[in-house]
Scaffold this motif. Sequence first.
Motif, PDB file in Angstrom:
ATOM      1  N   SER A 155       0.830  -1.214   0.000  1.00 54.05           N
ATOM      2  CA  SER A 155       0.000   0.000   0.000  1.00 54.05           C
ATOM      3  C   SER A 155       0.854   1.249   0.000  1.00 54.05           C
ATOM      4  CB  SER A 155      -0.887   0.017   1.242  1.00 54.05           C
ATOM      5  OG  SER A 155      -0.117   0.360   2.384  1.00 54.05           O
ATOM      6  N   MET A 156       2.078   1.132   0.464  1.00 51.75           N
ATOM      7  CA  MET A 156       3.028   2.241   0.543  1.00 51.75           C
ATOM      8  C   MET A 156       2.573   3.322   1.498  1.00 51.75           C
ATOM      9  SD  MET A 156       3.834   2.404  -3.369  1.00 51.75           S
ATOM     10  CE  MET A 156       2.254   1.693  -3.625  1.00 51.75           C
ATOM     11  N   GLU A 157       1.569   3.059   2.290  1.00 48.55           N
ATOM     12  CA  GLU A 157       1.074   4.109   3.172  1.00 48.55           C
ATOM     13  C   GLU A 157       1.520   3.915   4.613  1.00 48.55           C
ATOM     14  OE1 GLU A 157      -3.099   4.477   2.497  1.00 48.55           O
ATOM     15  OE2 GLU A 157      -2.765   5.208   0.463  1.00 48.55           O
ATOM     16  N   SER A 158       1.610   2.645   5.054  1.00 53.12           N
ATOM     17  CA  SER A 158       1.952   2.430   6.452  1.00 53.12           C
ATOM     18  C   SER A 158       3.456   2.540   6.683  1.00 53.12           C
ATOM     19  CB  SER A 158       1.485   1.048   6.891  1.00 53.12           C
ATOM     20  OG  SER A 158       0.146   0.858   6.544  1.00 53.12           O
ATOM     21  N   TYR A 159       4.225   1.858   5.844  1.00 54.65           N
ATOM     22  CA  TYR A 159       5.667   1.810   6.104  1.00 54.65           C
ATOM     23  C   TYR A 159       6.468   2.146   4.857  1.00 54.65           C
ATOM     24  CZ  TYR A 159       3.920  -0.165  10.334  1.00 54.65           C
ATOM     25  OH  TYR A 159       3.235  -0.320  11.499  1.00 54.65           O
ATOM     26  N   PRO A 160       6.430   3.420   4.429  1.00 52.88           N
ATOM     27  CA  PRO A 160       7.325   3.806   3.345  1.00 52.88           C
ATOM     28  C   PRO A 160       8.730   3.975   3.909  1.00 52.88           C
ATOM     29  CG  PRO A 160       6.123   5.710   4.094  1.00 52.88           C
ATOM     30  CD  PRO A 160       5.646   4.557   4.918  1.00 52.88           C
ATOM     31  N   MET A 161       9.714   3.728   3.085  1.00 48.49           N
ATOM     32  CA  MET A 161      11.108   3.977   3.453  1.00 48.49           C
ATOM     33  C   MET A 161      11.466   3.356   4.799  1.00 48.49           C
ATOM     34  SD  MET A 161      13.068   7.541   3.473  1.00 48.49           S
ATOM     35  CE  MET A 161      14.828   7.586   3.649  1.00 48.49           C
ATOM     36  N   VAL A 162      11.403   2.044   4.875  1.00 49.41           N
ATOM     37  CA  VAL A 162      11.842   1.336   6.085  1.00 49.41           C
ATOM     38  C   VAL A 162      13.363   1.385   6.118  1.00 49.41           C
ATOM     39  CG1 VAL A 162      11.856  -0.860   7.288  1.00 49.41           C
ATOM     40  CG2 VAL A 162       9.838  -0.159   6.011  1.00 49.41           C
ATOM     41  N   THR A 163      13.913   1.846   7.227  1.00 51.12           N
ATOM     42  CA  THR A 163      15.362   1.961   7.301  1.00 51.12           C
ATOM     43  C   THR A 163      15.989   0.921   8.220  1.00 51.12           C
ATOM     44  OG1 THR A 163      15.052   3.674   8.965  1.00 51.12           O
ATOM     45  CG2 THR A 163      15.457   4.399   6.723  1.00 51.12           C
ATOM     46  N   ALA A 164      15.200   0.243   9.022  1.00 47.87           N
ATOM     47  CA  ALA A 164      15.772  -0.807   9.860  1.00 47.87           C
ATOM     48  C   ALA A 164      14.686  -1.806  10.219  1.00 47.87           C
ATOM     49  CB  ALA A 164      16.375  -0.224  11.136  1.00 47.87           C
ATOM     50  N   ALA A 165      15.083  -3.058  10.327  1.00 48.83           N
ATOM     51  CA  ALA A 165      14.165  -4.108  10.778  1.00 48.83           C
ATOM     52  C   ALA A 165      14.894  -4.881  11.869  1.00 48.83           C
ATOM     53  CB  ALA A 165      13.800  -5.022   9.621  1.00 48.83           C
ATOM     54  N   THR A 166      14.381  -4.765  13.098  1.00 50.32           N
ATOM     55  CA  THR A 166      15.057  -5.360  14.244  1.00 50.32           C
ATOM     56  C   THR A 166      14.190  -6.454  14.835  1.00 50.32           C
ATOM     57  OG1 THR A 166      15.953  -3.171  14.694  1.00 50.32           O
ATOM     58  CG2 THR A 166      16.152  -4.806  16.439  1.00 50.32           C
ATOM     59  N   GLU A 167      14.753  -7.667  14.943  1.00 53.54           N
ATOM     60  CA  GLU A 167      13.970  -8.780  15.471  1.00 53.54           C
ATOM     61  C   GLU A 167      14.306  -8.986  16.945  1.00 53.54           C
ATOM     62  OE1 GLU A 167      14.473 -12.476  13.377  1.00 53.54           O
ATOM     63  OE2 GLU A 167      13.537 -13.605  15.009  1.00 53.54           O
ATOM     64  N   ARG A 168      13.244  -9.271  17.727  1.00 50.52           N
ATOM     65  CA  ARG A 168      13.454  -9.710  19.100  1.00 50.52           C
ATOM     66  C   ARG A 168      12.184 -10.388  19.569  1.00 50.52           C
ATOM     67  NH1 ARG A 168      17.594  -8.019  23.562  1.00 50.52           N
ATOM     68  NH2 ARG A 168      16.954  -9.526  25.107  1.00 50.52           N
ATOM     69  N   ASP A 169      12.318 -11.520  20.165  1.00 46.85           N
ATOM     70  CA  ASP A 169      11.190 -12.266  20.727  1.00 46.85           C
ATOM     71  C   ASP A 169      10.079 -12.479  19.706  1.00 46.85           C
ATOM     72  OD1 ASP A 169      12.626 -12.164  23.074  1.00 46.85           O
ATOM     73  OD2 ASP A 169      11.650 -10.289  23.713  1.00 46.85           O
ATOM     74  N   GLY A 170      10.447 -12.841  18.501  1.00 45.91           N
ATOM     75  CA  GLY A 170       9.443 -13.189  17.506  1.00 45.91           C
ATOM     76  C   GLY A 170       8.732 -12.018  16.874  1.00 45.91           C
ATOM     77  N   VAL A 171       9.184 -10.806  17.162  1.00 46.29           N
ATOM     78  CA  VAL A 171       8.558  -9.621  16.577  1.00 46.29           C
ATOM     79  C   VAL A 171       9.612  -8.876  15.763  1.00 46.29           C
ATOM     80  CG1 VAL A 171       7.478  -7.403  17.061  1.00 46.29           C
ATOM     81  CG2 VAL A 171       6.881  -9.404  18.428  1.00 46.29           C
ATOM     82  N   LEU A 172       9.224  -8.464  14.548  1.00 47.12           N
ATOM     83  CA  LEU A 172      10.121  -7.668  13.717  1.00 47.12           C
ATOM     84  C   LEU A 172       9.685  -6.210  13.833  1.00 47.12           C
ATOM     85  CD1 LEU A 172      12.484  -8.143  11.774  1.00 47.12           C
ATOM     86  CD2 LEU A 172      10.841  -8.130   9.911  1.00 47.12           C
ATOM     87  N   HIS A 173      10.585  -5.353  14.291  1.00 48.41           N
ATOM     88  CA  HIS A 173      10.265  -3.933  14.460  1.00 48.41           C
ATOM     89  C   HIS A 173      10.700  -3.181  13.218  1.00 48.41           C
ATOM     90  CE1 HIS A 173      10.470  -5.579  18.517  1.00 48.41           C
ATOM     91  NE2 HIS A 173       9.598  -4.646  18.859  1.00 48.41           N
ATOM     92  N   LEU A 174       9.761  -2.423  12.632  1.00 41.39           N
ATOM     93  CA  LEU A 174      10.021  -1.738  11.363  1.00 41.39           C
ATOM     94  C   LEU A 174      10.198  -0.251  11.627  1.00 41.39           C
ATOM     95  CD1 LEU A 174       7.034  -3.469   9.599  1.00 41.39           C
ATOM     96  CD2 LEU A 174       9.428  -4.142   9.374  1.00 41.39           C
ATOM     97  N   CYS A 175      11.394   0.252  11.412  1.00 38.53           N
ATOM     98  CA  CYS A 175      11.659   1.667  11.666  1.00 38.53           C
ATOM     99  C   CYS A 175      11.787   2.399  10.331  1.00 38.53           C
ATOM    100  CB  CYS A 175      12.953   1.839  12.444  1.00 38.53           C
ATOM    101  SG  CYS A 175      12.978   0.906  13.964  1.00 38.53           S
ATOM    102  N   GLY A 176      11.469   3.677  10.333  1.00 40.47           N
ATOM    103  CA  GLY A 176      11.618   4.483   9.127  1.00 40.47           C
ATOM    104  C   GLY A 176      12.066   5.876   9.494  1.00 40.47           C
ATOM    105  N   VAL A 177      13.073   6.388   8.795  1.00 35.99           N
ATOM    106  CA  VAL A 177      13.681   7.643   9.210  1.00 35.99           C
ATOM    107  C   VAL A 177      12.778   8.841   8.932  1.00 35.99           C
ATOM    108  CG1 VAL A 177      14.950   8.188   7.106  1.00 35.99           C
ATOM    109  CG2 VAL A 177      15.916   8.811   9.307  1.00 35.99           C
ATOM    110  N   SER A 178      11.768   8.671   8.080  1.00 36.44           N
ATOM    111  CA  SER A 178      10.850   9.806   7.903  1.00 36.44           C
ATOM    112  C   SER A 178       9.426   9.391   8.247  1.00 36.44           C
ATOM    113  CB  SER A 178      10.932  10.341   6.475  1.00 36.44           C
ATOM    114  OG  SER A 178      10.607   9.326   5.573  1.00 36.44           O
ATOM    115  N   ASN A 179       9.292   8.333   9.026  1.00 36.83           N
ATOM    116  CA  ASN A 179       7.954   7.868   9.368  1.00 36.83           C
ATOM    117  C   ASN A 179       7.605   8.259  10.808  1.00 36.83           C
ATOM    118  OD1 ASN A 179       5.537   6.700   8.799  1.00 36.83           O
ATOM    119  ND2 ASN A 179       6.336   4.642   8.462  1.00 36.83           N
TER     120      ASN A 179
END
Lengths: 359, 728
Positions: B669-693
Amino acid sequence: MSSMLTTLKEWVNPGWGRHRIVPPMEAGLRPNLRIDQGEELLTSGQFEPDDVVIREDGTVVFSAGSSIHELRDGRVSRQVVCFDGPVTALAVASGALVAAVDGTGLVTVDEAGRVAALCDDPSVASCVTDLAVLPDGAIVAAIGSAARGIDDWARGLVEGDRSGSLVRVDGRAATVLATGLAWPAGVCADGDEVLISLSHDHRVERRVLMAPARPGRPLAVNLPVYPGRIRRGVDGVWVAAPYIRNRVTEMLLDEHQLLDEMVRTIRPDEWFVPRLRAGNPFTDTMQMGQLRVLGVVKSWAPARSCGVVFRIDASGRIAESAHARVDSPRHGITGLAVRQGELVVAARGHGNLIRLEAT
Amino acid sequence: MSTSTTLRRLGSRPRRIDAFGMTGGRPSERIARYRTISDLFEKRWMEGAVPLVLALALCLYVLVTTNVGADNAPLIMYQVSEYGLLALGLTVVLVGGGIDLSIGSIVGVCAIGAMVADRVWLWPTALAVVAAILLGAVLGAINGVLIAYGGMRPFITTLVTLIAYGGAAAALQDAFSSSIGISKPSLVWDFLGYGTIFGIPTEWFIFGVLLALVHLLLTRLRWGWWVTATGSDRRSARRNGIPIARMTFLTYVVSGALAGTAAVLTSARLGRTDPGVGGGWEIIALTAVVLGGVSLKGGQGSVLRATVGVVVVAVIQQATVSSAAQGSTYTVILAAVLIAFTVLDLQWGKHRQRAVEKLKIDPARLELGPLVDVTQPGSVWAPNRRLTDAPPMGLGKIRGAEDCAVDAEGNVYCGDQRGWVWRFRGPDDTEGEIFSRTGGFPCGHAWDADGRLVVAVGGMGIYRIGADGEPELVANQVRRSLFSLVDDSGLRSIDDLDVAPDGSIYASDFSTRTNTADFLLELVEFRPNGRIVRVDPDGRTEVVVSNYVFPNGICTSHDGQSILISSTGLCRVDRLWIAGPKKGRLEPVIENLPGYPDNINRSSDGNYWMPLCAMRTQMADLLGRYPSIRRRMTREVSVDNWVVPQLNVSCVIKFSDRGEILAVLWDESMESYPMVTAATERDGVLHLCGVSNNRIGRLELEPSEIGDIEPSAVPGTAAARPAAEVTR
């Protein structure tokens, strides 16, 4: 060498510099949300309406692809007729519907959908972009290009096509009035003159019907959009703007080597050119201002497509305009029809017919 | 460009790898030509350098084309000393924002006055000499009073006193012409005219000493700084408490006294005076200082450069004399040179900074391999919606979290463009709290072996953040590299980091030229501006890989033997071996990605997560091959219109140690997570970070995707699984 000379000339006198400058959308072209707030007449995306006319009885008729459809009571749609080639322009001449069919020529269509040939002269057989009825009953057709097809607007732009012409159709006879035009995309009769919009030159000009080959008098020049079809309104004329000028495209138009390579190696839908609707983001290149910041695409993001119609009043000033937002699904307005305080626009880019209040 | 053999190691510095070869550029393209000019022009010493070089070229031309030679050197030196004293004074006045045209007439008055005192009034010669210098100072003080306290225009005032003092000199000459012609033997006079000090003629010696003094005065003492400040901007100088009237007054006094000294020396050398002495000297001195790059607008100039200007003027004068040209020829030449250099001074001063700005961004050619069509169904790349519906965290609170770290209790720490580090206590914390305020642009987050948070703070360096949220500096500079025009010692753009088993920190400094917030410029320029830095546990820093195009993600491999580095600019991932037989080598892992990779993090199943923060397009690749058009774009089109890769489309990929792409997760959709800059896994969850989000995504992974490695623990430490157990 010539670029060095122009640089030198500009250095000596900045007034001699020649740059493609895209003016801002200001004064009469000030952005608003009128198109976004307009009433939708069709289910979005069902058809791809290109041109639209309103019959005397108020029926809205629009062309989409190879067929012509009718909208009665503002809602119900029926297909009037379907042709072999795409219908590229519509007009109402003395009560009858005239359609330009690519590959065939001009035809008339009656209410029942019966088709009669009007003119099959080769000069109007392809790439007719607009039709206008003169006071004497003859029809003037704008031909976008002699060399390219109706869908090759972008190719014409990047290759600098100036083979458009203006043809007068009088019964079965066709006379070429003017040639060497930069993709005329709209024509409208005005007394003993015609208004034509030269899309690639981003200008609207007047030509005298007695001497149509003479250079025209400018009405609106250096528009920030590529003007399209022109329709007479109560005060002045309404002009559709299917495409918007992009500052980077304007810059690339000087870079022939890159354009050559682009045309040779890249699919046309991935070219960096203005479009009727936003392209596929997976293959489309972005401009910095289009970045979604904190979840929002800013309204001032540079646009590659637009939804704009504007009115030039009798004095030649852009008096008002209707816009769609930069990420609106109502872009690529190719056709428009004016009748009694209402304006119906055909947004081909996203497949909409929208009714607006006209002043 | 694809093999490690092209990644040359420099012999002199055994551990630094030069990654320039990866760009495929020719050796000549190492130097960004336009940018080098920009860097040079930006130097403060360039202000006077161009006029000075031209002046020296003019001097050389005169020496070559005329018969002025070594024989004329002493005469030239004498003239340099006399004109030079005037030029010193004039430089001080010009730097202070004024102008002194009366110096020629002051020379005249003082020279005749000294003669009269010496020969008519029969004062002791030494006293006459001192009196002459004092007379110069007094005449200068008259200028100073009128200008500084009377508020008169310097130009018109000194023009008037030029005429007035000239008249006084002529009157003195007329009154005493018969009596001052008789010479009088005098030791002081002879010493000044023909004596030597340490083997150097007295006149040259005095000039040399005064030159050094005035130079020190102007550049090293508060008085000189005040004068310069007054000349640069009177208003702000006054608001800073500088007594501008006194400063202006004193510059004219100095100028007058130096003119008096010049008069004494001339009289002593010639042993006589004529009515015209000093006449027109002000133009000579003015030409000299302008040639030397002293600005007529005030605030800029150096007496050393002015002296070079004096030499040029003196050489020209000797050339006209020795080629037997008329005296008027010299005046014409001087006037022409003065006009030319005044125009140059104006234009150069006006356009230099503009040229610096225009040439600063100098794009390089970027040639990437054929582009994979990600929209093709059936391939591993096929778009999907796995990221789209990941529930957001900190929605609307966060402004641009480039990376995050999750601790054992499930607290999420992430950066913010405003310089903060947020802490969210568990997945249900919607409010969050500001855990730390860094003052920079926090980017990469990692845990060190002791469980402390290490953050790459853009604009500041590498910081360790204690449990109380107090940032502690780990490293913020490296040794400045040789031959670089700009100072590249600061770690300005630290982007991602990770900790190696030995406790050292590897960090990417994506550019030595841009600030973190302007990272998009690097995606227009594509130059090897970045580097990889290693911080030793004892705090020493070194550059391990230099000339890297936008190095971004840093991740210690599961076996702890190597560091994975992603190059956002070149769409590739490389491996830097830090242990084992290949130690110190850089090898490709993935090349020719269809997008621009960002931070790398370990996954729990022994692989790596890496987002592609932007996608390549045919058109972007094409523009990459036309650097001149991108340069034109940066100059002619506003920043909002610059063409950059497609940053609104992004995906997260999982890849193995061998570089296979195992999975691709999209937000179609490009609306929730445009430009993901990092994906960090811990305890079965992937955290999606974005520098302009404005959010962080929490994607629950499928059980089949989760392994039993602790991804955030430093490999090779007790918290992580032993390296031998990692399946490769």
